[in-house]
Design a protein around this motif. Structure first.
Motif, mmCIF file in Angstrom:
data_model
loop_
_atom_site.group_PDB
_atom_site.id
_atom_site.type_symbol
_atom_site.label_atom_id
_atom_site.label_comp_id
_atom_site.label_asym_id
_atom_site.label_seq_id
_atom_site.Cartn_x
_atom_site.Cartn_y
_atom_site.Cartn_z
ATOM 1 N N ALA A 109 3.451 -2.905 10.680
ATOM 2 C CA ALA A 109 2.175 -3.369 10.150
ATOM 3 C C ALA A 109 1.602 -2.313 9.209
ATOM 4 O O ALA A 109 1.741 -1.113 9.446
ATOM 5 C CB ALA A 109 1.199 -3.635 11.284
ATOM 6 N N PRO A 110 0.952 -2.742 8.133
ATOM 7 C CA PRO A 110 0.345 -1.776 7.207
ATOM 8 C C PRO A 110 -0.830 -1.059 7.874
ATOM 9 O O PRO A 110 -1.442 -1.578 8.810
ATOM 10 C CB PRO A 110 -0.135 -2.640 6.053
ATOM 11 C CG PRO A 110 -0.213 -4.023 6.590
ATOM 12 C CD PRO A 110 0.760 -4.113 7.717
ATOM 13 N N THR A 111 -1.109 0.131 7.383
ATOM 14 C CA THR A 111 -2.244 0.894 7.912
ATOM 15 C C THR A 111 -3.538 0.393 7.252
ATOM 16 O O THR A 111 -3.508 -0.338 6.267
ATOM 17 C CB THR A 111 -2.067 2.396 7.617
ATOM 18 O OG1 THR A 111 -2.021 2.568 6.202
ATOM 19 C CG2 THR A 111 -0.804 2.933 8.248
ATOM 20 N N ASN A 112 -4.668 0.795 7.786
ATOM 21 C CA ASN A 112 -5.979 0.391 7.263
ATOM 22 C C ASN A 112 -6.495 1.364 6.214
ATOM 23 O O ASN A 112 -7.664 1.711 6.211
ATOM 24 C CB ASN A 112 -6.999 0.267 8.400
ATOM 25 C CG ASN A 112 -6.707 -0.898 9.295
ATOM 26 O OD1 ASN A 112 -6.152 -1.888 8.856
ATOM 27 N ND2 ASN A 112 -7.047 -0.765 10.553
ATOM 28 N N ASP A 113 -5.640 1.809 5.326
ATOM 29 C CA ASP A 113 -6.059 2.775 4.285
ATOM 30 C C ASP A 113 -6.932 2.130 3.249
ATOM 31 O O ASP A 113 -6.816 1.106 2.794
ATOM 32 C CB ASP A 113 -4.818 3.376 3.588
ATOM 33 C CG ASP A 113 -4.031 4.252 4.570
ATOM 34 O OD1 ASP A 113 -4.575 4.642 5.602
ATOM 35 O OD2 ASP A 113 -2.851 4.516 4.243
#
Length: 63
Positions: free
Chosen positions: A59-63
């Motif tokens: 899952a992508p990070t919350n950057d």
């Protein structure tokens, strides 16, 4: 249709069609889409292979 998605009913869009190849297990093997826009013919082809192979998804990070 959201404002960010242009309509395909205007702007010279004159035709569209698609074909889908399905195997005996109901899986899509190939999908082909044809369109004509302002007199220019376009073809998009997608081929699906390697069914059942393990896939790792991060899952992508919350950057």
């Amino acid at each position: 249709m959201p404002p960010s998605q242009p309509s395909t009913t205007g702007g010279g869009h004159s035709s569209a069609g698609c074909d889908q190849w399905i195997d005996s297990q109901g899986r899509t093997l190939r999908f082909e889409q044809r369109t004509t826009l302002r007199g220019q013919a376009n073809v998009n082809k997608i081929t699906f292979t390697e069914f059942g192979d393990p896939v790792t998804v991060t899952a992508p990070t919350n950057d």
